[in-house]
Design an enzyme around this catalytic site. Sequence first.
Site, PDB file in Angstrom:
ATOM      1  N   SER A 110       0.819  -1.211   0.000  1.00  0.00           N
ATOM      2  CA  SER A 110       0.000   0.000   0.000  1.00  0.00           C
ATOM      3  C   SER A 110       0.847   1.251   0.000  1.00  0.00           C
ATOM      4  O   SER A 110       1.843   1.361   0.715  1.00  0.00           O
ATOM      5  CB  SER A 110      -0.974  -0.028   1.178  1.00  0.00           C
ATOM      6  OG  SER A 110      -0.623   0.936   2.135  1.00  0.00           O
ATOM      7  N   LYS A 111       0.412   2.159  -0.842  1.00  0.00           N
ATOM      8  CA  LYS A 111       1.104   3.431  -1.001  1.00  0.00           C
ATOM      9  C   LYS A 111       1.110   4.176   0.337  1.00  0.00           C
ATOM     10  O   LYS A 111       2.079   4.838   0.698  1.00  0.00           O
ATOM     11  CB  LYS A 111       0.348   4.218  -2.075  1.00  0.00           C
ATOM     12  CG  LYS A 111       0.799   5.622  -2.275  1.00  0.00           C
ATOM     13  CD  LYS A 111       1.959   5.707  -3.232  1.00  0.00           C
ATOM     14  CE  LYS A 111       2.410   7.150  -3.366  1.00  0.00           C
ATOM     15  NZ  LYS A 111       3.820   7.290  -3.562  1.00  0.00           N
TER      16      LYS A 111
END
Length: 483
Positions: A253-254
């Site tokens: 996840s960013k």
Amino acid sequence: MQEVRTRFAPSPTGYLHLGGLRTALYTYLIAKKHDGKFILRIEDTDQEREVPGAIEQIYKSLHQAGLIYDEGPDIGGPYGPYIQSERKDTYLPYALQLVESGDAYPCFCTIEELDARREKATSEGKGWKYDKHCLNIPKEEAKRRMESGESYCIRQNIPTEGMASFEDLLFGYVEAPCDTLDDGVLIKADGLPTYNFANVIDDHLMHISHVTRGTEYLSSAPKYNLLYKALGWEPPKYLHLPVVMKDATRKLSKRHGDPSFEDLLDMGYLKEAIINFIALLGWSPGDDREFFTLDELIQAFHIEGLNKSPAIFNMDKLTWFNSEYIRKMPFEDYLEMASPWFDKALHGTDIDYTYLAKLMQGRTEVFNRIPEMIAFLKEMPEYDISLYNHKRMKSTPETALNALEFALPIVENISPWEEQEIHDSLINSIKEAGLKNGLVLWPLRIALSGLESTPGGAVEIAYLLGKDETIRRVKNAIEKLKN
Ligand code: GLU
């Protein structure tokens, strides 16, 4: 056979993350493999989550990745518009049709009422799903309230018994008992559809043959199938793709600092390497082939090669792919891509970039690692004289001092300052003096770089530094060893 039409349907909530890129890639491959169409649809009905600029970023990233869509918001197509917010008026008539047939109903419950009933259910230890409260309002009364301007949403009327199911190309037959499914909102009070409704309507109206998306939608798909049925439509083929994980327990996840596609490009990963690597995250060609261009992927891709379990993103493996791709790049392309990275470390020097690129191409894993590998060419780093120790070369700080005093006059006499000339002068003199190459070249490289490992050896580094700088560094090293 029906034309294969696939769609990538991102919500504009930020940069294209790698899971999204992989979905886009597989979606593209399925279409292209069957000479079909790949469509981009922007799903922006949740306008609170929208990030400014994200739509343009999606166009840009897909182009950079080479995933060229045949229809999309910025290029149009026969079933546009391809942005859901521009299709606002499309959805309500279908929802009203469902209200008419009893497969949906208007709901007038306020947020406060819903909160209170949810809290009560939770405090009694019951799970909460919408309690069909408004389903009991007589049709005529509901109609009147809708027309009077009262705020309402439209909910799907899920049967209270039986099973809802669908067929997934990867997961097979998936079913859920209807009484576990919530009467989800189809049209919100603001008149916009939810994702749960819009995806069904748009996939149908856009003649999508294969719906590919993440497994997070696997549990909702039975509800979507009920909607297809209620509307009398043929459902598409479904393919839900397992998530991409950072490790055994965490999703990539960013938000947790994992790189997006854009980040990787900025770091100096090649798009070809990223695509190749991403393709193999969860898909296997069935043999041990590892290198694929996008066109080769179109040929080789088949749904049977997909893996049901989540794929783990291994950055080292990506880096390995990248270094292999860099090694195979045409030299001119490497030089062009590497030059801005050379500039970062060497700006203001007259180092020969073409020569440097020849040394660096086989040693570059990621472009952003270049500056620190070559910074010593601009400025001699601090180093410890213990670096002169090398067992196999039989080098010590004492032998190094002798070696550098031996090398200095040779270097001073080299002309012209060319690689071959530097090489021959040093090697011939070493031979004439009856010494071993390593005994002189090892300390010379340390004296010129202050580093244990460098791109190129003493001769190459001397050539790059130029005669004056080479002499200056050798003299400084001699001073350092004397003290
Ligand atoms: N808009 C959804 C998302 O970004 C895509 C779901 C789909 O492809 O149907 O997660």
